[in-house]
Design a protein around this motif. Sequence first.
Motif: not given
Length: 260
Positions: A94-98, A37-43
Amino acid sequence: MNNVALPFESFGVSHKGCVRDLNEDSYLVEPRTGLWVVADGMGGHDAGEVASASIVDHLATIGIASSAPDLRARFEDRLSRANAEIRGISEARGITIGSTFAALLVMDGRFACLWAGDSRVYLVRNASISQISKDHTEVQELLDRGMISAAEALTWPRRNVITHAVGVSDEVVIDYQQGETMPGDIFVLNTDGLTAHVSDAEIEAAVLSAAPQAACENLLETVLARGGTDNVTIILVKIGDRRNGQAAGPHPATAGGRDR
């Protein structure tokens, strides 16, 4: 019969690149369970890496499945748990992360690729590369609708706008492709930090000219030499031949991480 123990040779690398202060990518190399698996975080600061790490941490608990359907079910269960955890963190802060992700599952002579976002899975077979995943991006949707050309997509101002990711909604929206593995198959999993600087043809040449570890390291060096504008993570998985044991002896499993 459980065929997870096919001879694999796999390796993964991750780097923050030349511009970013943090590496918000995470990855998982688990040949024993047939999962990569690879995962690329945002936020933003300290948030994207939390989201990508949540995906990897949950998927690392899958263990040895009894069948290919069981492996897929375990994968989807852990991904759902990660989505719920990320949603909870978003609400608390209180923020959007993903996080985007791309995954490869291999068992019983078959493979499944699952993804959300613009992290990719490629297959190099018979010395030819093909992209198995299809980007969940605004620019890809415009391409699919015939509203822009492939040439226009290369310079589209909003080409990195993601349309699906883990943690951004109550239900995880993923796509998948599946098929049979063949001896000599090479799967490439990567975050978009690779394809921002390296073409598909260059990826193909790199993985055909060296073993997975050397190919990963060579691709990473190319990205950094060209400016490394984003975090970059690359995993290579080569399928061996059970009859002669080629590609045996995978790189020791790495539970996941943000290497550099």
